[in-house]
Design a protein around this motif. Structure first.
Motif, PDB file in Angstrom:
ATOM      1  N   LEU A 120       1.166  -1.294  -0.162  1.00 15.04           N
ATOM      2  CA  LEU A 120      -0.007   0.033  -0.233  1.00 15.04           C
ATOM      3  C   LEU A 120       0.707   1.506  -0.114  1.00 15.04           C
ATOM      4  N   GLY A 121       1.735   1.514   0.554  1.00 14.01           N
ATOM      5  CA  GLY A 121       3.116   1.900   0.897  1.00 14.01           C
ATOM      6  C   GLY A 121       4.036   2.629  -0.560  1.00 14.01           C
TER       7      GLY A 121
ATOM      8  N   PRO B  37      12.852   8.891  -0.331  1.00  8.91           N
ATOM      9  CA  PRO B  37      12.537  10.358  -1.187  1.00  8.91           C
ATOM     10  C   PRO B  37      12.704  10.636  -2.099  1.00  8.91           C
ATOM     11  N   ILE B  38      13.450   9.107  -3.070  1.00  3.91           N
ATOM     12  CA  ILE B  38      12.921   9.583  -4.522  1.00  3.91           C
ATOM     13  C   ILE B  38      11.698   8.676  -5.324  1.00  3.91           C
ATOM     14  N   ILE B  39      11.223   8.280  -4.474  1.00  2.00           N
ATOM     15  CA  ILE B  39      10.354   7.015  -4.815  1.00  2.00           C
ATOM     16  C   ILE B  39       8.798   7.751  -4.809  1.00  2.00           C
ATOM     17  N   MET B  40       9.057   8.892  -3.295  1.00  2.00           N
ATOM     18  CA  MET B  40       8.094   9.590  -3.240  1.00  2.00           C
ATOM     19  C   MET B  40       7.658  11.219  -4.302  1.00  2.00           C
ATOM     20  N   ALA B  41       9.163  11.382  -4.405  1.00  2.00           N
ATOM     21  CA  ALA B  41       8.658  12.500  -5.495  1.00  2.00           C
ATOM     22  C   ALA B  41       8.088  11.953  -6.612  1.00  2.00           C
ATOM     23  N   GLY B  42       8.614  10.538  -7.261  1.00  2.00           N
ATOM     24  CA  GLY B  42       7.762  10.849  -8.602  1.00  2.00           C
ATOM     25  C   GLY B  42       6.627  10.183  -8.459  1.00  2.00           C
ATOM     26  N   LEU B  43       5.659   9.619  -7.339  1.00  2.00           N
ATOM     27  CA  LEU B  43       4.389   9.979  -6.762  1.00  2.00           C
ATOM     28  C   LEU B  43       4.298  11.585  -6.785  1.00  2.00           C
ATOM     29  N   ALA B  44       4.586  12.100  -5.924  1.00  2.00           N
ATOM     30  CA  ALA B  44       4.103  13.361  -5.816  1.00  2.00           C
ATOM     31  C   ALA B  44       4.107  14.568  -7.224  1.00  2.00           C
ATOM     32  N   LEU B  45       5.262  13.642  -7.968  1.00  2.00           N
ATOM     33  CA  LEU B  45       5.319  14.776  -9.776  1.00  2.00           C
ATOM     34  C   LEU B  45       4.010  14.177 -10.521  1.00  2.00           C
TER      35      LEU B  45
ATOM     36  N   GLY C 191     -10.559   9.121 -16.140  1.00  2.00           N
ATOM     37  CA  GLY C 191      -9.960   8.314 -15.691  1.00  2.00           C
ATOM     38  C   GLY C 191      -8.645   8.333 -14.414  1.00  2.00           C
ATOM     39  N   LEU C 192      -8.245   9.078 -15.424  1.00  2.00           N
ATOM     40  CA  LEU C 192      -6.650   9.726 -14.818  1.00  2.00           C
ATOM     41  C   LEU C 192      -6.749   9.460 -13.134  1.00  2.00           C
ATOM     42  N   TRP C 193      -8.310  10.225 -12.558  1.00  2.00           N
ATOM     43  CA  TRP C 193      -7.937  10.117 -10.743  1.00  2.00           C
ATOM     44  C   TRP C 193      -7.472   9.045  -9.933  1.00  2.00           C
ATOM     45  N   TYR C 194      -8.310   7.806 -11.159  1.00  2.00           N
ATOM     46  CA  TYR C 194      -7.639   6.262 -10.668  1.00  2.00           C
ATOM     47  C   TYR C 194      -6.127   6.420 -10.417  1.00  2.00           C
ATOM     48  N   PRO C 195      -5.137   6.443 -11.316  1.00  2.00           N
ATOM     49  CA  PRO C 195      -4.118   6.658 -10.732  1.00  2.00           C
ATOM     50  C   PRO C 195      -3.493   7.659 -10.201  1.00  2.00           C
ATOM     51  N   ILE C 196      -4.282   8.720 -10.725  1.00  3.09           N
ATOM     52  CA  ILE C 196      -3.825  10.045  -9.092  1.00  3.09           C
ATOM     53  C   ILE C 196      -4.388   9.491  -7.669  1.00  3.09           C
ATOM     54  N   ALA C 197      -5.351   8.786  -7.507  1.00  2.00           N
ATOM     55  CA  ALA C 197      -5.738   8.022  -6.448  1.00  2.00           C
ATOM     56  C   ALA C 197      -5.145   7.186  -5.917  1.00  2.00           C
TER      57      ALA C 197
ATOM     58  N   ALA D 280      -1.519   6.314  -5.967  1.00  2.00           N
ATOM     59  CA  ALA D 280      -0.762   7.300  -6.171  1.00  2.00           C
ATOM     60  C   ALA D 280      -0.355   8.551  -4.516  1.00  2.00           C
ATOM     61  N   ALA D 281      -1.804   9.149  -4.382  1.00  2.00           N
ATOM     62  CA  ALA D 281      -2.178   9.856  -3.522  1.00  2.00           C
ATOM     63  C   ALA D 281      -1.723   8.950  -2.544  1.00  2.00           C
ATOM     64  N   MET D 282      -3.079   7.373  -2.351  1.00  2.00           N
ATOM     65  CA  MET D 282      -2.292   6.572  -1.495  1.00  2.00           C
ATOM     66  C   MET D 282      -1.454   5.947  -1.018  1.00  2.00           C
ATOM     67  N   SER D 283      -0.565   5.611  -1.730  1.00  2.00           N
ATOM     68  CA  SER D 283       1.143   5.516  -1.510  1.00  2.00           C
ATOM     69  C   SER D 283       1.517   6.537  -1.017  1.00  2.00           C
ATOM     70  N   LEU D 284       1.959   7.443  -1.504  1.00  2.00           N
ATOM     71  CA  LEU D 284       1.932   8.788  -0.852  1.00  2.00           C
ATOM     72  C   LEU D 284       2.186   8.736   0.365  1.00  2.00           C
ATOM     73  N   VAL D 285       0.684   8.886   0.910  1.00  2.00           N
ATOM     74  CA  VAL D 285      -0.016   9.232   2.120  1.00  2.00           C
ATOM     75  C   VAL D 285       0.911   7.843   3.227  1.00  2.00           C
ATOM     76  N   ILE D 286       0.486   6.892   2.893  1.00  2.00           N
ATOM     77  CA  ILE D 286       1.209   5.699   3.585  1.00  2.00           C
ATOM     78  C   ILE D 286       2.787   5.943   3.515  1.00  2.00           C
ATOM     79  N   GLY D 287       3.491   5.801   2.303  1.00  2.00           N
ATOM     80  CA  GLY D 287       4.868   5.855   2.150  1.00  2.00           C
ATOM     81  C   GLY D 287       5.883   7.539   3.260  1.00  2.00           C
ATOM     82  N   MET D 288       4.719   8.516   3.462  1.00  2.00           N
ATOM     83  CA  MET D 288       5.417   9.170   4.279  1.00  2.00           C
ATOM     84  C   MET D 288       4.882   8.879   5.589  1.00  2.00           C
ATOM     85  N   LEU D 289       4.106   8.159   6.000  1.00  2.81           N
ATOM     86  CA  LEU D 289       4.068   7.569   7.083  1.00  2.81           C
ATOM     87  C   LEU D 289       4.649   6.932   8.131  1.00  2.81           C
ATOM     88  N   PHE D 290       4.409   5.942   7.260  1.00  2.30           N
ATOM     89  CA  PHE D 290       4.671   4.602   7.878  1.00  2.30           C
ATOM     90  C   PHE D 290       5.820   4.171   7.076  1.00  2.30           C
TER      91      PHE D 290
END
Length: 627
Positions: free
Chosen positions: A254-255, A315-323, A596-602, A604-614
């Protein structure tokens, strides 16, 4: 001898053995991805060979199974071969996986079609496709683990990043081989048997990979663990039955891998689908554009793997997700203007309105393009979606058929079930009326030639008053004769209409046939399209380059192969593999090609949040301390 790291985990120069480890593992994995991607790239030819002789319902079932099997069984391959890898060893396990993949792919190239073997041919094809998915599920984890366990602690990101290039290189290799073979023969020859050549070539690649891998030694980290008796006797139970390890796998999924997967599939596979199926760029041009972008971007897998040894994996993975989250909408909109400016202009100026009764419109999740839409709303919206036309749905009276309003024209749809035997004629009339309205609204539609039998010419002229045709002039012009069997097969006439005849006289009428949405070749901005694709590939390299290192470092040696493989393949096989169908369905539901781009964005956002926190960054992890 150990070739991993010197005391204290500090690196020294890369040894010859380490270079061979990286080369052998990467080369074999490139060939496995090459094999896996061939099916998707050549699906149309495979379908025509193995499924076309069966009733439509049977054909659809086989098409669905063959498409889904390779993706759906990947996590099971991770479980099967991950367990073997943690019990028996890394080297021999991924030697087995490449044998299974290579032989399965080679056999697809030899397998007779359904015309020769009947129903056995598609059943065997599906079985081979499942074997491909199982093998790929075991290959990646083995290759990544094997390389990582040879690498110095402070260069593990760089070493494993070579494995990360393999999926992209495999796609690139498959596209190049297909393009070369297509260019060396006619379209008819390629469709008849030429498509088999890329599959047959895999046998050569298999031989090279097996020969190289046989010369490798077992992972020193695994070997030492076995000698010390610290190996796991039940890797699956230990990896997923104990919360401390199951929690790591859940965070990895998930992260990290879910977000990585949707960015990867969006940047490579959905971009290809979007250009070809939504923007209507011809398939050969799309393959060349994607191949160029991949060639330019692939080195960045290694760049970001190397950088992860300096600043960390996370940091690199999270930056890629954010971009990706921030820029996907503007990038795909820019792609539309660059690839098909006429379509972009028409979408901006002409929007359709579908008026439908409540409950008549459904969610069009159609992963293999075989679903049948029968309600009047679904018929209307699926047609508009296939032609990349934006639309709004408004409520109409209960029980009334849906209508489509484009400019000043309103076209009534129909219910396919209620239409019965008239469904085909109603479909043709509806499609024609909508296409004419779209053409008048500025959409880049071209109308091909129509071939009309002499006995149907007068009716054809009467049915197409907008063309102002003259039947007498057509009959006075060029004509051709067609054997009656071929005329019936091509649906120029029915058997009843051809009764007693041996030949049919037919006329070719330019600009009177079916409409096709196109991207005009002279309007495609190649540098801009390739530039946008390169940016999308760059995001892929950011999230994917360091992922092997961080996954390997998250799990202890005794369950590493099993533990990292499952979240990786669930993320990439399921979250990523279903992305094109999910994105298309969401876009169809909203009447917006970008929705439909909301699917990858959503995701990616889930992984960004979980990744950053946990998720903890693993830079500096000593694998030998995790035995």
């Amino acid at each position: 001898m150990s070739v991993a790291a010197t005391a204290g985990g500090r690196s020294r120069g890369m040894t010859r053995e380490e270079k061979k480890v990286i080369f052998a593992s990467s080369l074999g994995t490139v060939f496995e991805w090459y094999d896996f991607y061939l099916y998707g790239s050549l699906a149309a030819f495979i379908g025509a060979t193995f499924f076309s002789s069966y009733p439509e319902a049977t054909r659809n079932i086989f098409a669905l199974l063959a498409f889904a099997a390779g993706f759906l069984v990947r996590p099971f391959g991770a479980l099967v071969f991950g367990r073997i890898g943690d019990l028996v060893g890394r080297k021999y396990t991924f030697l087995v996986t490449i044998l299974i993949m290579g032989l399965s792919t080679f056999l697809v190239g030899l397998l007779p079609g359904s015309a020769s073997w009947g129903i056995a041919a598609p059943i065997i094809l599906i079985a081979l496709r499942m074997l491909q998915g199982l093998a790929l599920g075991g290959e990646y984890g083995g290759a990544a683990t094997y390389v990582a366990e040879h690498a110095p602690d402070d260069r593990r990101g760089y070493y494993t990043s070579w494995i990360q290039t393999t999926a992209t290189l495999g796609l690139f290799l498959s596209l190049v081989v297909i393009l070369i073979i297509q260019g060396s023969m006619s379209k008819e020859t390629f469709a008849a048997w030429g498509w088999r050549i890329p599959f047959l070539l895999s046998f050569i690649l298999l031989g090279i990979s097996v020969w190289i891998r046989l010369s490798l030694n077992e992972s020193p980290t695994f070997q030492r663990m076995k000698e010390e008796g610290k190996g796991s006797k039940a890797p699956l139970t230990e990896a997923f039955g104990q919360w401390k390890n199951a929690r790591i796998a859940l965070l990895a999924l998930l992260g990290l891998t879910a977000g990585q997967a949707v960015v990867w599939y969006s940047g490579q596979f959905y971009a290809l689908f979007f250009l070809q199926n939504v923007l209507k760029v011809d398939a050969v041009s799309v393959n060349i554009m994607i191949a160029i972008a991949l060639a330019l971007g692939t080195i960045f897998f290694v760049v970001f793997g190397w950088l992860s040894d300096k600043v960390g994996r996370k940091p690199i993975i999270m930056a890629g997700l954010a971009l990706a989250i921030v820029t996907y909408f503007p990038l795909f909109k820019a792609l539309t203007w660059a690839a098909n400016p006429a379509l972009a202009t028409a979408q901006q100026n002409t929007r359709a309105t579908v008026t439908a009764a409540p409950g008549d419109c459904r969610f069009q999740f159609n992963p293999v393009g075989t679903a049948k839409f029968t309600t009047s709303c679904d018929i209307a919206t699926s047609f508009l979606t296939r032609n990349s036309v934006p639309y709004d749905v408004v409520a109409g009276p209960a029980g009334s058929p849906a209508t489509v309003k484009i400019g000043n024209e309103t076209i009534e749809s129909f219910d396919a079930v209620a239409a019965g035997d008239q469904a085909a004629a109603k479909t043709a009339a509806f499609n024609k009326a909508v296409n004419i309205a779209l053409h008048d609204g500025g959409y880049p539609l071209v109308r091909g030639a129509a071939t009309v039998a002499d006995q149907k010419l007068d009716a054809f002229v009467a049915a197409n008053p907008e063309l102002t045709l003259d039947a007498a002039a057509i009959r006075a012009g060029e004509k051709k004769t067609v054997p009656v069997e071929q005329a019936i097969k091509d649906k120029l006439v029915t058997a009843e209409e051809a009764a007693g005849a041996t030949e049919i006289t037919a006329f070719s009428i330019p600009g009177a046939g079916a409409f096709t949405m196109v991207a005009a070749a002279d309007q495609v901005n190649w540098p801009m399209v390739i530039g946008i694709l390169f940016i999308l590939v760059l995001y892929v390299t950011m999230v994917y380059g360091p992922i092997a290192a961080i996954l390997v470092e998250m799990f202890p040696t005794r369950i590493r192969y099993t533990g990292m493989s499952l979240p990786y393949h669930i993320g990439n096989g399921w979250f990523g593999g279903l992305l094109p169908a999910t994105v298309f369905a969401m876009s169809a539901a909203r009447g917006d090609i970008y929705f439909g781009l909301w699917y990858p964005i959503a995701i990616a956002a889930m992984s960004l949040v979980i990744g950053m926190l946990f998720v903890r960054d693993t830079l500096g992890t000593d694998l030998h301390a995790k035995e």
